[in-house]
Enzyme design. Structure first.
Site, mmCIF file in Angstrom:
data_model
loop_
_atom_site.group_PDB
_atom_site.id
_atom_site.type_symbol
_atom_site.label_atom_id
_atom_site.label_comp_id
_atom_site.label_asym_id
_atom_site.label_seq_id
_atom_site.Cartn_x
_atom_site.Cartn_y
_atom_site.Cartn_z
ATOM 1 N N ARG A 156 0.842 -1.207 0.000
ATOM 2 C CA ARG A 156 0.000 0.000 0.000
ATOM 3 C C ARG A 156 0.873 1.250 0.000
ATOM 4 O O ARG A 156 1.789 1.378 0.819
ATOM 5 C CB ARG A 156 -0.882 -0.025 1.242
ATOM 6 C CG ARG A 156 -1.891 1.107 1.319
ATOM 7 C CD ARG A 156 -2.662 1.061 2.629
ATOM 8 N NE ARG A 156 -3.523 -0.100 2.730
ATOM 9 C CZ ARG A 156 -3.976 -0.598 3.895
ATOM 10 N NH1 ARG A 156 -3.628 -0.041 5.036
ATOM 11 N NH2 ARG A 156 -4.762 -1.650 3.910
ATOM 12 N N ARG A 199 -1.549 6.920 9.789
ATOM 13 C CA ARG A 199 -1.727 6.376 8.424
ATOM 14 C C ARG A 199 -1.844 7.517 7.411
ATOM 15 O O ARG A 199 -1.759 8.692 7.763
ATOM 16 C CB ARG A 199 -2.989 5.510 8.384
ATOM 17 C CG ARG A 199 -2.989 4.364 9.404
ATOM 18 C CD ARG A 199 -2.178 3.200 8.904
ATOM 19 N NE ARG A 199 -2.283 2.035 9.763
ATOM 20 C CZ ARG A 199 -3.153 1.030 9.607
ATOM 21 N NH1 ARG A 199 -4.059 1.083 8.635
ATOM 22 N NH2 ARG A 199 -3.141 -0.003 10.416
ATOM 23 N N LYS A 214 -3.376 1.657 15.141
ATOM 24 C CA LYS A 214 -3.393 2.579 13.993
ATOM 25 C C LYS A 214 -3.989 3.926 14.383
ATOM 26 O O LYS A 214 -4.783 4.007 15.337
ATOM 27 C CB LYS A 214 -4.189 1.968 12.851
ATOM 28 C CG LYS A 214 -5.641 1.703 13.154
ATOM 29 C CD LYS A 214 -6.321 1.100 11.936
ATOM 30 C CE LYS A 214 -7.095 -0.141 12.281
ATOM 31 N NZ LYS A 214 -7.750 -0.781 11.167
ATOM 32 N N LYS A 244 -5.592 7.572 12.560
ATOM 33 C CA LYS A 244 -6.042 8.112 11.268
ATOM 34 C C LYS A 244 -6.391 9.589 11.378
ATOM 35 O O LYS A 244 -7.051 9.998 12.334
ATOM 36 C CB LYS A 244 -7.260 7.325 10.786
ATOM 37 C CG LYS A 244 -6.954 5.849 10.572
ATOM 38 C CD LYS A 244 -8.159 5.071 10.102
ATOM 39 C CE LYS A 244 -7.779 3.630 9.790
ATOM 40 N NZ LYS A 244 -8.942 2.819 9.374
ATOM 41 N N CYS A 280 -14.839 -2.795 0.447
ATOM 42 C CA CYS A 280 -13.445 -3.168 0.745
ATOM 43 C C CYS A 280 -13.067 -4.371 -0.119
ATOM 44 O O CYS A 280 -13.943 -5.014 -0.694
ATOM 45 C CB CYS A 280 -13.321 -3.504 2.225
ATOM 46 S SG CYS A 280 -14.023 -5.107 2.630
ATOM 47 N N CYS A 303 -7.924 -10.817 1.577
ATOM 48 C CA CYS A 303 -7.850 -10.318 2.946
ATOM 49 C C CYS A 303 -8.041 -11.469 3.933
ATOM 50 O O CYS A 303 -9.055 -12.167 3.902
ATOM 51 C CB CYS A 303 -8.898 -9.238 3.194
ATOM 52 S SG CYS A 303 -8.845 -8.693 4.911
ATOM 53 N N CYS A 308 -15.945 -7.774 6.745
ATOM 54 C CA CYS A 308 -15.850 -8.093 8.176
ATOM 55 C C CYS A 308 -16.118 -6.806 8.960
ATOM 56 O O CYS A 308 -16.154 -5.711 8.384
ATOM 57 C CB CYS A 308 -14.488 -8.696 8.526
ATOM 58 S SG CYS A 308 -13.194 -7.477 8.856
ATOM 59 N N CYS A 313 -13.335 -1.283 6.904
ATOM 60 C CA CYS A 313 -12.399 -0.489 6.097
ATOM 61 C C CYS A 313 -13.102 0.446 5.106
ATOM 62 O O CYS A 313 -12.543 1.480 4.754
ATOM 63 C CB CYS A 313 -11.444 -1.407 5.343
ATOM 64 S SG CYS A 313 -10.347 -2.328 6.427
HETATM 65 FE FE1 SF4 Z 1 -10.476 -7.059 5.153
HETATM 66 FE FE2 SF4 Z 1 -12.391 -6.587 6.896
HETATM 67 FE FE3 SF4 Z 1 -10.934 -4.533 5.964
HETATM 68 FE FE4 SF4 Z 1 -12.647 -5.759 4.379
HETATM 69 S S1 SF4 Z 1 -13.177 -4.600 6.251
HETATM 70 S S2 SF4 Z 1 -10.556 -5.250 3.864
HETATM 71 S S3 SF4 Z 1 -12.580 -7.849 5.068
HETATM 72 S S4 SF4 Z 1 -10.210 -6.210 7.220
#
Ligand code: SF4
Length: 569
Positions: A76, A145, A216, A218, A437, A443, A482, A486
């Site tokens: 990244r 970040r 982290k 932000k 995401c 991931c 998940c 993100c």
């Molecule tokens: Fe991975 Fe969860 Fe972030 Fe999606 S929200 S990129 S599944 S860590």
């Protein structure tokens, strides 16, 4: 007196790492396809995550691949405010074709992600990114970040000042360790350091110390009329307040953050709260003071509650402010009563304010690829080599082409159209305001599909809202694989968060303004039932909205119980 809590394993790894070195150099040199557990933790601070192709685990096991997995790395780049040149984008496109999985991703924090980089190519990848004058340092890990910012390239003093603050914050809050130079920027053959303006590597971290931050961190900078940097979702959101065409200061919002563990009641998504007002010249120092308070008092025993939002929740805002004042060295003014009232996604053609134009292109879920007749990657290569405009990445995973002359407009459109790339005004409102995401297959934390499923879901949502005559409504739909969140699903009009295989938590009631959390409308909704669950809510919205009320505002006004009563009959 109670015993101090035992520090988390990651804290020990950082402490013992000699400013993020660990034994990464030795591991880079061996012929294993992956790194040790400790190495993986440290590598995050250098901007890379170890991943494996979860679609191919059976195959990897059967083939006897080491560890039963096909390992690769996500790399990244941290790009403050999303500002980069055509040449820099071209280098990333070369990298994705030469040593990546042939796609590139615009992240939800205005960065770029390469996927599928093999360990043997990691050094080359990070070195080449640096040679293009970008960096991966601190793109991940327990550090500040990528600093986000409203990306519109309007040539006016307010936007200039806001974007300058983002640049300055990125510079002043960057880790100083020499480990990054040593590991990635050394030319293997000559031993020469290749970082532009790098100077001698230093092993002092005046801001972070040897253990960096508990978690982290932000930051984002934005304006009340343009909260595209989603300031309420950040650990620190700097909301510019302007008078007579110039920034007179910032309201500092603190304690936003979305990651949570639903089974752990101590965790929850939170939106930032206004802490204080600061004059422009104090912005960086107040951010440093806030970060130092989190550095010294954030939870280093339990990473699930280590974000600054939990420190503020546990202390209360007043105590937190007192400590920030102590670190800053003087009292802080109360925040000004200035609400956020707009979110500009910077899409389509806009006059910049200097006679030239910019064009915001929607990139579905940020994925830059060639697939069938859709050849975005090739189109971008052509634009970057012929028109070569300065570029900006947006927080909604879009791409802005800047500084274009009137005569460039048809040329740009022709390149996009001839490569099967839909123009922004050809994309539905719902799709334009959606994001996901990456999730599966790479991931490691993904529970469900996200990026690979959202386009299909948006087809269904488009059809449903069109049938109801609501095709022009603006509402955000954000999906994650998940609860880490993100793609910021917890303040969107519609949030979909992967909960179990093929099932999502459906959240409603946020807003493009990003200033409030949505609520769980229904849990464990099967992927196939999302639209049938949403449709009655949109029908109620159509029948009962007041004035120009938005979908999210309507859901928030009615609340979960009333909505369920009306829609779940
Ligand atoms: Fe991975 Fe969860 Fe972030 Fe999606 S929200 S990129 S599944 S860590």
């Amino acid at each position: 007196m109670s015993e101090p809590a035992k520090l988390s394993a990651v804290e020990a790894i950082k402490t013992d790492s000699n400013f993020l070195r660990g034994d990464i150099a030795e591991q880079l040199a061996n012929d294993q396809p992956n790194f040790s557990k400790d190495g993986i933790q440290l590598l995050k601070h250098h901007g890379t995550y170890e991943q494996d192709d979860r679609d191919r685990r059976k195959e990897a096991k059967a083939s006897g691949a080491p560890g039963g997995r096909y390992y690769s790395y996500m790399v990244r780049s941290a790009i403050p405010g999303g500002k980069l040149t055509s040449k820099q984008l071209l280098e990333q496109l070369d990298l994705c074709d030469e040593i990546g999985n042939t796609t590139l991703r615009i992240t939800t924090r205005q960065g770029l992600q390469l996927h599928g980089i093999l360990k043997e190519n990691l050094h080359q990848c990070i070195r080449r990114i640096n040679e293009s004058q970008l960096t991966t340092l601190a793109a991940c890990g327990d550090v500040s970040r990528n600093v986000m910012c409203s990306p519109s390239p309007y040539r006016n003093r307010v936007y200039d000042e806001v974007q300058q603050l983002a640049d300055e914050l990125a510079k002043k809050l960057a880790p100083q360790t020499g480990a990054y130079h040593e590991l990635w920027l050394t030319n293997n053959e000559t031993g020469e350091k290749t970082l532009e303006g790098g100077g001698a590597p230093q092993d002092v971290e005046p801001l972070y110390g040897p253990t960096y931050l508990p978690r982290k961190f932000k930051l984002g900078v934005g304006l009340p009329g343009d909260n595209s940097a989603d300031l309420y979702s950040q650990d620190i959101g700097m909301l510019a307040i302007s008078e007579n065409g110039q920034v007179v200061g910032y309201n500092v919002l603190v304690g936003g953050g979305f990651g949570n563990t639903p089974s752990n009641k101590k965790t929850s998504p939170m939106v930032g709260q206004p802490l204080c007002f600061v004059p422009p010249q104090a912005g960086v120092d107040v951010c440093k003071a806030v970060m130092k308070v989190q550095r010294d008092f954030g939870n280093r025993a339990d990473r699930k509650v280590a974000r600054m939002k939990y420190l503020i929740r546990d202390w209360g805002l007043d105590r937190f402010k007192q400590k920030v004042e102590e670190y800053y060295g003087e009292g802080l003014e109360t925040p000004r009563p200035v609400p956020v009232d707009g979110h500009d996604d910077a899409m389509g053609w806009r006059e910049q304010g200097d006679g030239r134009w910019f064009y915001g292109l929607n990139v579905e879920n940020g994925r830059v690829k060639d697939e069938g007749d859709f050849k975005l990657k090739t189109a971008l290569r052509e634009i970057c080599t012929t028109l070569a405009p300065p570029l900006r990445l947006t927080p909604h995973q879009g791409l802005i082409f800047c500084d274009l002359d009137e005569a460039d407009k048809p040329k740009l459109e022709l390149i996009l159209k001839s490569h099967g790339v839909p123009l922004t005004d050809e994309i539905s409102s719902a799709r334009r305001w959606s994001m996901a995401c990456p999730a599966l297959p790479l991931c490691g934390l993904a529970i469900t599909e996200s990026e690979r499923f959202l386009p299909t879901l948006m087809d269904q949502i488009d059809a449903m809202v069109a049938e109801l005559g609501l095709g022009d409504e603006v509402f955000t739909t954000r999906m994650t694989g998940c609860p880490n969140g993100c793609a910021r699903p917890y303040n969107s009009d519609i949030g979909l968060v992967g909960k179990a295989k093929g099932k999502y938590t459906l959240l409603l009631g946020g807003s493009p303004l990003g200033h409030r959390l949505n609520f769980i409308y229904k849990d464990m909704v099967p992927a196939d039932d999302v639209v049938t669950t949403l449709k009655p809510v949109f029908e109620q919205f159509k029948a009962e909205r007041t004035g120009g009320e938005s979908f999210g505002d309507f859901c928030a006004r009615l609340g979960k119980d009333t909505l369920l009563e009306k829609c779940d009959g």
